[in-house]
Design a protein around this motif. Structure first.
Motif, PDB file in Angstrom:
ATOM      1  N   GLY A  93     -43.883   4.344   0.235  1.00  0.00           N
ATOM      2  CA  GLY A  93     -43.580   4.886   1.557  1.00  0.00           C
ATOM      3  C   GLY A  93     -43.046   3.806   2.486  1.00  0.00           C
ATOM      4  N   PRO A  94     -42.875   4.123   3.771  1.00  0.00           N
ATOM      5  CA  PRO A  94     -42.365   3.145   4.745  1.00  0.00           C
ATOM      6  C   PRO A  94     -43.440   2.120   5.092  1.00  0.00           C
ATOM      7  N   ASN A  95     -43.537   1.080   4.276  1.00  0.00           N
ATOM      8  CA  ASN A  95     -44.645   0.126   4.370  1.00  0.00           C
ATOM      9  C   ASN A  95     -44.159  -1.296   4.618  1.00  0.00           C
ATOM     10  N   LEU A  96     -43.527  -1.532   5.761  1.00  0.00           N
ATOM     11  CA  LEU A  96     -43.158  -2.894   6.132  1.00  0.00           C
ATOM     12  C   LEU A  96     -44.436  -3.646   6.478  1.00  0.00           C
ATOM     13  N   ALA A  97     -44.744  -4.660   5.673  1.00  0.00           N
ATOM     14  CA  ALA A  97     -46.067  -5.290   5.725  1.00  0.00           C
ATOM     15  C   ALA A  97     -46.431  -5.819   7.105  1.00  0.00           C
ATOM     16  N   VAL A  98     -45.528  -6.518   7.748  1.00  0.00           N
ATOM     17  CA  VAL A  98     -45.859  -7.164   9.030  1.00  0.00           C
ATOM     18  C   VAL A  98     -46.234  -6.127  10.083  1.00  0.00           C
ATOM     19  N   GLU A  99     -45.522  -5.011  10.115  1.00  0.00           N
ATOM     20  CA  GLU A  99     -45.837  -3.968  11.101  1.00  0.00           C
ATOM     21  C   GLU A  99     -47.228  -3.398  10.857  1.00  0.00           C
ATOM     22  N   ILE A 100     -47.542  -3.116   9.601  1.00  0.00           N
ATOM     23  CA  ILE A 100     -48.859  -2.555   9.280  1.00  0.00           C
ATOM     24  C   ILE A 100     -49.950  -3.569   9.570  1.00  0.00           C
ATOM     25  N   ALA A 101     -49.696  -4.839   9.276  1.00  0.00           N
ATOM     26  CA  ALA A 101     -50.687  -5.887   9.527  1.00  0.00           C
ATOM     27  C   ALA A 101     -51.027  -6.003  11.002  1.00  0.00           C
ATOM     28  N   HIS A 102     -50.085  -5.596  11.858  1.00  0.00           N
ATOM     29  CA  HIS A 102     -50.331  -5.600  13.302  1.00  0.00           C
ATOM     30  C   HIS A 102     -50.772  -4.223  13.808  1.00  0.00           C
ATOM     31  N   ASP A 103     -51.262  -3.398  12.884  1.00  0.00           N
ATOM     32  CA  ASP A 103     -51.870  -2.108  13.220  1.00  0.00           C
ATOM     33  C   ASP A 103     -50.892  -1.099  13.815  1.00  0.00           C
ATOM     34  N   ARG A 104     -49.616  -1.227  13.496  1.00  0.00           N
ATOM     35  CA  ARG A 104     -48.649  -0.245  13.994  1.00  0.00           C
ATOM     36  C   ARG A 104     -48.675   0.972  13.066  1.00  0.00           C
ATOM     37  N   PRO A 105     -48.794   2.174  13.619  1.00  0.00           N
ATOM     38  CA  PRO A 105     -49.041   3.373  12.810  1.00  0.00           C
ATOM     39  C   PRO A 105     -47.947   3.637  11.777  1.00  0.00           C
ATOM     40  N   THR A 106     -48.374   4.025  10.599  1.00  0.00           N
ATOM     41  CA  THR A 106     -47.443   4.432   9.547  1.00  0.00           C
ATOM     42  C   THR A 106     -48.111   5.477   8.666  1.00  0.00           C
TER      43      THR A 106
END
Length: 346
Positions: free
Chosen positions: A150-163
């Motif tokens: 899925g749309p899993n850009l690691a840095v965004e998820i690591a900063h708790d941005r919803p996905t």
């Protein structure tokens, strides 16, 4: 997007302790997701220096700088220690070294537990998807292999941005187990049973992102990017269906969702590398400029092209990216070759 829950630990699941093998940016990020969901997480790093850094500072400075990891996440460079007594294993290893790694530690993976594949790729030479490599080389029953995509850009998820993401497994109950174990207020996983479609979509989007990066580097605009994404999705869907996948998967998070994120974001290594190729860098220089991290699209255009030829599926964008990477086709000629193809119905 409405979070699945508020981030408090999930109850009612047997997956209390999870090992994540591979401490790169995505492996570390998924380990953080699991820990934020209330799991007891052990992150295995191949290099002792990375494990020691995480232990000493709570941060993976090599791959996820600036992100403080939860206290219920610990790191080790001892794979047997990492796998001892775990209820699930996540494999955050590069696709082309998956076989080699599994050969080393397959006997240490506990029997009967879910094995989560974080890798997006098709093995060069064999044409095997990662779930197939895990099953055959790792001796893991296919019904225990869960593919996360899925749309899993690691840095965004690591900063708790919803996905939102997808967990694909032929045994839906196993997928639900993993879903409960990793759902947080910022990470919402859905479940499907189409493993083939999920893996072909996740692998192919890196190729299309390379093409979009090339087009962006040539300053060709959004119409070109949208055309590449749309036609790219079309050729990935055709290959996926030929292999037994479901066309609907390619219209969802595993297909369109991942494709849009990877083709559009400056965080995408594949898009960025495509831009460097458009600027006139050779492949080796472009990879070196990325700190030596090979964008998956570079190897995937080889293995996916081989699959397409084997199944007689026309994949012109994949073919064109392959020619840029391995036959030294100038990037502007890649676009010309695509625009000059015989006209056909959509």
């Amino acid at each position: 997007m409405r979070p699945l829950h508020d981030g408090t630990p999930t109850t009612g699941t047997a997956l209390g302790r999870v090992a994540v093998l591979g401490a790169g940016s995505w492996g570390t990020t998924y380990a953080k997701v699991l820990a934020d969901a209330g799991r007891d997480v052990v992150l295995w790093a191949r290099r002792e220096a990375v494990a020691s850094d995480i232990t000493a500072t709570g941060i993976n400075h090599d791959y996820l700088r600036g992100v403080v990891l939860p206290q219920n996440l610990r790191a080790t460079s001892d794979v047997d220690e990492a796998l001892d007594g775990v209820d699930a294993v996540a494999l955050g290893l590069p696709s082309q070294s998956m076989r080699e790694n599994l050969t080393v530690f397959r006997d240490s993976i506990p029997g009967g537990v879910p094995v989560i594949s974080l890798a997006k790729g098709v093995e060069i030479g064999t044409g095997l998807r990662m779930s197939e490599v895990i099953s055959r080389v790792g001796r893991v029953e296919p019904a225990r292999v869960v593919v996360l995509t899925g749309p899993n850009l690691a840095v965004e998820i690591a900063h708790d941005r919803p996905t939102a993401s997808v967990l694909a497994c032929i045994d839906h109950d196993v997928a639900i187990q993993v879903q409960k174990a990793c759902a947080t207020g910022y990470f919402r996983p859905y479940t499907i049973t189409d493993v083939v479609g999920a893996e072909i979509a996740g692998t192919g989007k890196n190729i299309i992102a390379l093409a979009c990066g090339i087009a962006g580097g040539l300053q060709l605009g959004l119409n070109t990017a949208a055309s590449l994404m749309t036609r790219g999705l079309n050729e990935l869907t055709r290959l996926g269906e030929a292999l037994g996948g479901n066309a609907a998967t390619f219209a969802g998070l595993a297909g369109l969702g991942d494709l849009v994120a990877t083709c559009s974001s400056p965080l995408s290594r594949n898009r960025t590398l495509g831009g460097r190729l458009a600027a006139g860098m050779g492949l080796e220089a472009a990879v070196e400029a990325a700190g030596g991290q090979v964008a998956e699209g570079v190897v995937s255009c080889r293995s996916m092209r081989d699959l397409a030829h084997r199944h007689q599926i026309d994949m012109p964008i994949t073919e064109a990216v392959f020619n840029v990477c391995y036959h030294h086709m100038p990037p502007y000629e890649m676009i010309s070759s695509l625009m000059g193809r015989p006209h056909s119905p959509e």
